[in-house]
Design a protein around this motif. Sequence first.
Motif, PDB file in Angstrom:
ATOM      1  N   ARG A   1       5.356   3.057  16.315  1.00  0.00           N
ATOM      2  CA  ARG A   1       4.517   2.278  15.719  1.00  0.00           C
ATOM      3  C   ARG A   1       3.598   2.915  14.864  1.00  0.00           C
ATOM      4  O   ARG A   1       2.650   3.496  15.366  1.00  0.00           O
ATOM      5  N   ARG A   2       3.927   2.832  13.509  1.00  0.00           N
ATOM      6  CA  ARG A   2       2.794   3.558  12.498  1.00  0.00           C
ATOM      7  C   ARG A   2       2.208   2.632  11.629  1.00  0.00           C
ATOM      8  O   ARG A   2       2.724   1.422  11.410  1.00  0.00           O
ATOM      9  N   PRO A   3       1.365   2.932  10.942  1.00  0.00           N
ATOM     10  CA  PRO A   3       0.435   1.935  10.127  1.00  0.00           C
ATOM     11  C   PRO A   3       0.978   1.675   8.981  1.00  0.00           C
ATOM     12  O   PRO A   3       2.036   2.371   8.654  1.00  0.00           O
ATOM     13  N   VAL A   4       0.580   0.555   8.297  1.00  0.00           N
ATOM     14  CA  VAL A   4       1.526   0.281   6.981  1.00  0.00           C
ATOM     15  C   VAL A   4       0.751   0.734   5.887  1.00  0.00           C
ATOM     16  O   VAL A   4       1.153   1.000   4.881  1.00  0.00           O
ATOM     17  N   GLY A   5      -0.773   0.605   5.882  1.00  0.00           N
ATOM     18  CA  GLY A   5      -1.365   1.187   4.621  1.00  0.00           C
ATOM     19  C   GLY A   5      -2.479   0.532   4.480  1.00  0.00           C
ATOM     20  O   GLY A   5      -3.501   0.160   5.298  1.00  0.00           O
TER      21      GLY A   5
ATOM     22  N   GLY B   1      -4.560  10.128   5.569  1.00  0.00           N
ATOM     23  CA  GLY B   1      -5.988  10.233   5.753  1.00  0.00           C
ATOM     24  C   GLY B   1      -6.421  10.411   7.258  1.00  0.00           C
ATOM     25  O   GLY B   1      -5.685  10.643   7.993  1.00  0.00           O
ATOM     26  N   TYR B   2      -7.768  10.495   7.690  1.00  0.00           N
ATOM     27  CA  TYR B   2      -8.085  11.079   8.659  1.00  0.00           C
ATOM     28  C   TYR B   2      -7.873   9.932   9.794  1.00  0.00           C
ATOM     29  O   TYR B   2      -7.420  10.098  10.907  1.00  0.00           O
ATOM     30  N   TRP B   3      -8.084   8.593   9.423  1.00  0.00           N
ATOM     31  CA  TRP B   3      -7.783   7.575  10.410  1.00  0.00           C
ATOM     32  C   TRP B   3      -6.516   7.339  10.656  1.00  0.00           C
ATOM     33  O   TRP B   3      -5.943   7.152  11.870  1.00  0.00           O
ATOM     34  N   PRO B   4      -5.559   7.013   9.802  1.00  0.00           N
ATOM     35  CA  PRO B   4      -4.000   7.127  10.277  1.00  0.00           C
ATOM     36  C   PRO B   4      -3.385   8.124  10.656  1.00  0.00           C
ATOM     37  O   PRO B   4      -2.444   7.887  11.559  1.00  0.00           O
TER      38      PRO B   4
ATOM     39  N   TRP C   1      -6.776   5.769   3.129  1.00  0.00           N
ATOM     40  CA  TRP C   1      -5.629   5.840   3.830  1.00  0.00           C
ATOM     41  C   TRP C   1      -4.519   7.061   3.109  1.00  0.00           C
ATOM     42  O   TRP C   1      -4.021   7.624   4.168  1.00  0.00           O
ATOM     43  N   ASP C   2      -4.869   7.585   1.769  1.00  0.00           N
ATOM     44  CA  ASP C   2      -4.288   8.512   1.416  1.00  0.00           C
ATOM     45  C   ASP C   2      -2.818   8.808   1.743  1.00  0.00           C
ATOM     46  O   ASP C   2      -2.299   9.719   1.990  1.00  0.00           O
ATOM     47  N   GLN C   3      -2.076   7.726   1.405  1.00  0.00           N
ATOM     48  CA  GLN C   3      -0.399   7.753   1.617  1.00  0.00           C
ATOM     49  C   GLN C   3      -0.248   7.898   3.131  1.00  0.00           C
ATOM     50  O   GLN C   3       0.743   8.639   3.306  1.00  0.00           O
ATOM     51  N   GLY C   4      -1.018   7.590   3.746  1.00  0.00           N
ATOM     52  CA  GLY C   4      -0.763   7.893   5.206  1.00  0.00           C
ATOM     53  C   GLY C   4      -1.373   9.391   5.659  1.00  0.00           C
ATOM     54  O   GLY C   4      -1.213   9.369   7.007  1.00  0.00           O
TER      55      GLY C   4
END
Length: 555
Positions: free
Chosen positions: A196-200, A111-114, A106-109
Amino acid sequence: QTQPKPRKICLASILSSSPESASWLAGMAASVGVVPPPCTSERKAPSFSGTFKFVGGRCSPWDGETIEVRSPLIDPSTGMRTVLSRVASFSELDALRAAEVAALAWDQGQGYWPQLPLGARVTALRRLAEGLAPVRQQLASMLVREICKSSADAAAEVDGAIEVIASTAEAVEAADGSEDFSAWSTIAGVRGRALRRPVGVVMLTAPAEAPLLDVYSMMIPALAMGNTIVLKLPTSGGLTHMLTVKALEQALPPGVVNFVSGSCVRTLEPIMRSGLVDCLGFMGDSEVLSKLIIKHPQPHRLRVFSQLAGKNVAVVLPDADLQVAASVLAKGSLTFNGQCRDAFKLVLAHDSIAEALVENLAAQVSSLKCGMPWEEDVTITPLVERSRSGRLEGLITDAVENGASVANAPSGGGSRAGALFVPIVVFPVAAGARLFREDQSGPVIPVATFSDTVELSAALKSHSWSAPQAAIFSSSGTKVAPLIDMLSTAVKHVSINGNCCHGRGRDERFVTEALSAFSTQTVVAFPDGIKNRLVMESMEEEAKCFQPAKRQRLG
């Protein structure tokens, strides 16, 4: 004068007092017995070792403590529950390591996936569906052996889990151009767009009733939104997930999905105390959920998506079609032996038609086939937890002591053959009986009566009621209307003349709700004008968060 103590009633004596029941039970014991017939190749679960861990996107050998995974079915050679495999029993440090890997991904948002564009994440999830298709039969076979789902229900669950991926992708793509995802609008001279953004880091846990479908109904929308996952495998049903690791490894980047297995006390609680979890996806008991939430050091910032078990109620009015109602109630009450969270847990019938309904219901239930999960057309299979039979008998005995009777005793209702518990219709169940208010989670259909809506309302308010769904059976819309008003403030889903169970595979409402729960909204805005529009157009071309599944140009 001292009142005599109420006579304790034994369920076994109730059933054995009926000659028809005794004969039926003897026949069932002879045909099914405690020990199932020898397994053929079709009945065997896939040969599989679960002694590995899946953390950081790869499988690695496990040399620590393990626990046995046993089937509800009996091994004829030992007389004991069949050992299917062994799985890793994570320590607190192992569990925390899995959460730390998810947090690193996740790396505080950042990261590669988010940071991956939404369309690329959807493509990866579709690749996951392609990877699951070749192991479809293995997954279904494992569900049959691990939790005793019938072959048909097991196949339907696997298909439903794969369909969650398709329906999630479709929901995301259909949202292109909507306010929530990518529509630009101008209000009072300010032009903006909501994203819409991810939560973590999301921790998921689900019970054994639908271990694959329940988890995928949460995990796939959470992944689509860009979150990373820590999945606590259920005690029963975890082996099924372990068959999916190759597909997960090939479809998703390292660390995006991480498995944790073993004791909840040694895994879930330490992870929650660490504060690494940003969102909790939970299906199960409300008391367990409450205990988990308060373990978090900052519960006020913890997002929770929950689907809780409860006493789903079906109300049958005097003008209902009793044959239709009985058919739907029998099927809906006994979904996966009544262990399903969405099953009917209590029938409230108007006293003018209650006896006729029970007669129809008992006939419907008696026609259902009981047996081993691989048998053709079987409906009732052994319970996941053998100890559950004892609790069910206690609930039934209490109801009988409070004036109820076993409506289908002549056909063997309530009889047991090993872990196989024959469905039972209990009538009339008093409001003071445990079966009226407690979630039985088994093949027991309690039927209570009411005389008018005032009494019905009082019955629903007499206990601390908790139910996700309800159903009403009637031929009159005007009679249904006040009940809709009554129930709509208490439950999330009300069905009319139908089964209250709602599927999660292709249920767009559930997917939309999950997408919203596992994401947060970010608004990008600017003072409207030609210069700013040019700036925003070039920004939109480059920013990955502005690239949804279907590209929407700045209009």
